[in-house]
Motif scaffolding. Sequence first.
Motif, PDB file in Angstrom:
ATOM      1  N   UNK A 109       0.825  -1.212   0.000  1.00 14.41           N
ATOM      2  CA  UNK A 109       0.000   0.000   0.000  1.00 14.41           C
ATOM      3  C   UNK A 109       0.861   1.265   0.000  1.00 14.41           C
ATOM      4  N   UNK A 110       2.033   1.197   0.614  1.00 17.68           N
ATOM      5  CA  UNK A 110       2.956   2.345   0.583  1.00 17.68           C
ATOM      6  C   UNK A 110       3.359   2.649  -0.861  1.00 17.68           C
ATOM      7  N   UNK A 111       3.612   1.597  -1.629  1.00 11.73           N
ATOM      8  CA  UNK A 111       4.003   1.799  -3.030  1.00 11.73           C
ATOM      9  C   UNK A 111       2.857   2.427  -3.823  1.00 11.73           C
ATOM     10  N   UNK A 112       1.637   1.917  -3.607  1.00 16.96           N
ATOM     11  CA  UNK A 112       0.485   2.504  -4.311  1.00 16.96           C
ATOM     12  C   UNK A 112       0.302   3.967  -3.909  1.00 16.96           C
ATOM     13  N   UNK A 113       0.467   4.249  -2.616  1.00 16.71           N
ATOM     14  CA  UNK A 113       0.313   5.627  -2.135  1.00 16.71           C
ATOM     15  C   UNK A 113       1.331   6.550  -2.806  1.00 16.71           C
ATOM     16  N   UNK A 114       2.564   6.071  -2.937  1.00 20.35           N
ATOM     17  CA  UNK A 114       3.615   6.923  -3.495  1.00 20.35           C
ATOM     18  C   UNK A 114       3.505   7.074  -5.009  1.00 20.35           C
ATOM     19  N   UNK A 115       2.725   6.218  -5.673  1.00 23.48           N
ATOM     20  CA  UNK A 115       2.432   6.497  -7.085  1.00 23.48           C
ATOM     21  C   UNK A 115       1.818   7.883  -7.204  1.00 23.48           C
ATOM     22  N   UNK A 116       0.951   8.227  -6.261  1.00 24.82           N
ATOM     23  CA  UNK A 116       0.300   9.536  -6.287  1.00 24.82           C
ATOM     24  C   UNK A 116       1.188  10.632  -5.694  1.00 24.82           C
ATOM     25  N   UNK A 120       4.178   8.205 -10.805  1.00 21.66           N
ATOM     26  CA  UNK A 120       3.902   6.840 -11.247  1.00 21.66           C
ATOM     27  C   UNK A 120       5.190   6.074 -11.538  1.00 21.66           C
ATOM     28  N   UNK A 121       6.146   6.724 -12.159  1.00 21.99           N
ATOM     29  CA  UNK A 121       7.400   6.056 -12.512  1.00 21.99           C
ATOM     30  C   UNK A 121       8.192   5.632 -11.286  1.00 21.99           C
ATOM     31  N   UNK A 122       8.118   6.415 -10.219  1.00 19.26           N
ATOM     32  CA  UNK A 122       8.783   6.014  -8.984  1.00 19.26           C
ATOM     33  C   UNK A 122       8.138   4.751  -8.428  1.00 19.26           C
ATOM     34  N   UNK A 123       6.810   4.695  -8.465  1.00 21.76           N
ATOM     35  CA  UNK A 123       6.119   3.511  -7.960  1.00 21.76           C
ATOM     36  C   UNK A 123       6.423   2.295  -8.825  1.00 21.76           C
ATOM     37  N   UNK A 124       6.541   2.497 -10.131  1.00 22.11           N
ATOM     38  CA  UNK A 124       6.819   1.359 -11.018  1.00 22.11           C
ATOM     39  C   UNK A 124       8.210   0.783 -10.741  1.00 22.11           C
ATOM     40  N   UNK A 125       9.172   1.644 -10.460  1.00 28.54           N
ATOM     41  CA  UNK A 125      10.501   1.143 -10.099  1.00 28.54           C
ATOM     42  C   UNK A 125      10.433   0.367  -8.785  1.00 28.54           C
ATOM     43  N   UNK A 126       9.593   0.830  -7.865  1.00 26.16           N
ATOM     44  CA  UNK A 126       9.430   0.112  -6.597  1.00 26.16           C
ATOM     45  C   UNK A 126       8.731  -1.224  -6.814  1.00 26.16           C
ATOM     46  N   UNK A 127       7.766  -1.247  -7.730  1.00 21.55           N
ATOM     47  CA  UNK A 127       7.090  -2.507  -8.057  1.00 21.55           C
ATOM     48  C   UNK A 127       8.105  -3.536  -8.548  1.00 21.55           C
TER      49      UNK A 127
ATOM     50  N   UNK B 239      -3.161  18.862 -14.299  1.00 18.14           N
ATOM     51  CA  UNK B 239      -3.940  17.654 -14.008  1.00 18.14           C
ATOM     52  C   UNK B 239      -3.172  16.406 -14.430  1.00 18.14           C
ATOM     53  N   UNK B 240      -2.559  16.491 -15.611  1.00 18.70           N
ATOM     54  CA  UNK B 240      -1.860  15.328 -16.168  1.00 18.70           C
ATOM     55  C   UNK B 240      -0.569  15.024 -15.413  1.00 18.70           C
ATOM     56  N   UNK B 241       0.217  16.045 -15.185  1.00 17.02           N
ATOM     57  CA  UNK B 241       1.569  15.827 -14.663  1.00 17.02           C
ATOM     58  C   UNK B 241       1.539  15.384 -13.204  1.00 17.02           C
ATOM     59  N   UNK B 242       0.424  15.629 -12.508  1.00 17.24           N
ATOM     60  CA  UNK B 242       0.304  15.160 -11.123  1.00 17.24           C
ATOM     61  C   UNK B 242       0.568  13.660 -11.034  1.00 17.24           C
ATOM     62  N   UNK B 243       0.115  12.904 -12.033  1.00 11.65           N
ATOM     63  CA  UNK B 243       0.312  11.457 -11.994  1.00 11.65           C
ATOM     64  C   UNK B 243       1.773  11.075 -12.230  1.00 11.65           C
ATOM     65  N   UNK B 244       2.457  11.799 -13.100  1.00 10.99           N
ATOM     66  CA  UNK B 244       3.804  11.370 -13.482  1.00 10.99           C
ATOM     67  C   UNK B 244       4.894  11.985 -12.613  1.00 10.99           C
ATOM     68  N   UNK B 245       4.661  13.171 -12.093  1.00 11.30           N
ATOM     69  CA  UNK B 245       5.661  13.816 -11.236  1.00 11.30           C
ATOM     70  C   UNK B 245       5.256  13.758  -9.770  1.00 11.30           C
ATOM     71  N   UNK B 246       4.063  13.281  -9.505  1.00  8.48           N
ATOM     72  CA  UNK B 246       3.571  13.240  -8.131  1.00  8.48           C
ATOM     73  C   UNK B 246       2.741  14.473  -7.820  1.00  8.48           C
ATOM     74  N   UNK B 247       1.733  14.272  -6.993  1.00  7.70           N
ATOM     75  CA  UNK B 247       0.810  15.346  -6.646  1.00  7.70           C
ATOM     76  C   UNK B 247       1.498  16.592  -6.087  1.00  7.70           C
TER      77      UNK B 247
END
Lengths: 266, 266, 266
Positions: A109-116, A120-127, B239-247
């Motif tokens: 859940x920490x990994x999913x949380x950090x996607x936001x 997303x790319x940071x979470x994918x590396x963690x995955x 809106x878009x970049x929030x997902x890729x760079x983080x909120x």
Amino acid sequence: MKTSMALLLASAWGEGLALAREMNVSDLEKMIPPAGSITYDVVRSVSPVLEHYSRESLLGGLWKRPELSPRDRSVVTIAAIIARLQTYEMPMHFALALDNGVKPAELSEIIAHLAFYAGWGNAMAAVAAAKDVFQRRNIAIDQLPPVKDKPLPLDEAAERQRATQVAGNFGAVSPGLVRNTTELLFLDLWLRPALAPRDRSLVTVSALIANGQTAQMPFHLNRAMDNGLTQEQAAEVLTHIAFYAGWPCAMSALPVAKDVFEKRQK
Amino acid sequence: MKTSMALLLASAWGEGLALAREMNVSDLEKMIPPAGSITYDVVRSVSPVLEHYSRESLLGGLWKRPELSPRDRSVVTIAAIIARLQTYEMPMHFALALDNGVKPAELSEIIAHLAFYAGWGNAMAAVAAAKDVFQRRNIAIDQLPPVKDKPLPLDEAAERQRATQVAGNFGAVSPGLVRNTTELLFLDLWLRPALAPRDRSLVTVSALIANGQTAQMPFHLNRAMDNGLTQEQAAEVLTHIAFYAGWPCAMSALPVAKDVFEKRQK
Amino acid sequence: MKTSMALLLASAWGEGLALAREMNVSDLEKMIPPAGSITYDVVRSVSPVLEHYSRESLLGGLWKRPELSPRDRSVVTIAAIIARLQTYEMPMHFALALDNGVKPAELSEIIAHLAFYAGWGNAMAAVAAAKDVFQRRNIAIDQLPPVKDKPLPLDEAAERQRATQVAGNFGAVSPGLVRNTTELLFLDLWLRPALAPRDRSLVTVSALIANGQTAQMPFHLNRAMDNGLTQEQAAEVLTHIAFYAGWPCAMSALPVAKDVFEKRQK
């Protein structure tokens, strides 16, 4: 890749595993290089004093301070490592976190949380790193948080205040971002029961400090303390994260923390 | 390396390619692991809800919003990924960008642009990933922007104002930096016709947001809007970049965008 | 891994080594791919103009400016690369630094210093890259700084002022961080003789600029200039680091540098 590489790399891997061993990582023998292959021998071959600091100041010093439990230190550390995309550190610290009492469902859940909260790319590396750790420990999907689960109760007054303020300030600036913040984050992600709100806040605050995002700290540090993080623990998060995110990140967070602490005492 | 590794890795790669497939990346069958090997199966094995968010909120939600075209979303995404050095994401998103209508010459020029705006090492990592994508698609040098090309017309009044202001403020502080900014960036890089000024600005603003460099945003967001980016599109970039760079990066950019939007309406 | 991979990768590696060769890296023939394998041929295959800028503006231009020595430019560059975790650039620039007169003991100490100023994981990635460079050049532990060495003399008045100010501001906010800052950093790390204080400051300032940590710059830029960095050199650090950390980092450092320069002239 790593499984295949293991055959080629057996000799290099055999050099030593002292660092992970000293940290008491329990599935050492099954760890696959090169993920965790920065051993004390390697560190010493480049910088003897860095080995010394790693043994004495970090593992023998910081991690043994009573102000934060080893479990909380692991939560802070993996949040910092994912937020800063230090992929090299992930396998060892994910394994250590599980040994320190972070449940597989919590790491997931920490990994999913950090996607936001870190991208997303940071979470994918963690995955990619967590997958191997989970496989080695036979952690299957039934140990992970389900997609849908009974949400935690919402503090409606606090959420109304937050949503009203953000919408008033920024609703006309980026309607999509403001709506996603409410619907995806505060009415969905934050209500997932797989991570206690106090821990979710601890992950968030750690990621903010590690990425130097001090502007977002006051809201989330207050929320963390509302969620049960004590001031002593918050202070120790700064002490701890200085090593993993670098001193400047911790020093820049100090005046923000001071201001939050002082305002809460009034 | 990757070509050689492909033989070793065929079995791991065979696990699935659902994520790239769902994104309709056209040269899927020729993609070489481990570059694009974070599949839905892998994501689910670590975090079922992160697979859910990836499918529903990100690919099925964000990417389908009409406020920005898929091509523009790809431009924003690859700028964010290069700026944050998310090497893991590069192969899939470079391929997707080409499928979404970003021309090879434009992708090439975006990488060159980000050498200056995100750092040489970030561009070099992008070069390593783009090389494979270009090879798979038989994109040869005759499809790439030449070293010298007829420059775009210079807005002399605007450039004189910018150069005068920067030289007045900082010419005595770092003469080399101020001169390079004028000669290399604004009288050379920005006038290259391989990327429309509006797109060059979109890349720049996206990189600034993704790296939390809000201090540089007002100049470049204004320039982007002068170059044709609409306010609605700029709002959707957040809106878009929030997902890729983080909120937190998007939230910290909100007040800056608000201020720019308001001042332009006066 | 890299040694084993070398056999598989010989053909790719054979493509060319022009970039490292142009930089006069002396152990080129022993460099092991894929670490240094971004050659001019590869850059040109993705962006001909980026090859042009690399040759003309960067290597043929920036690195030849007399305002900073090649050795100092290498110190600034490796600090920026480690601070931003540009792992791809490490092998080539570590080797180049040694050729430019950075001693092995100094490179070793820079990495240890950046464990504290850029994060432990950044230093560990640098250790992994430096290990190979040291092995190729037969640099053994007797050439590296010992764990304990005669400390440099402490400027007691300056340290008392610093410690008093920080303790007064933040001693009650995070006692552990404040104590570690004094005991580990200013009474230990900074007094190690393996790196001249001026160079240690140069590394610190470069890392701060490269990570956009402008809030910490005034103290450390003043300290650097107290330690012997001239204003002309400090100005050229900005000119240089713009290429490696990206222009926005350098531009955001400009007003801070201006303020420091002006206050020192009064």
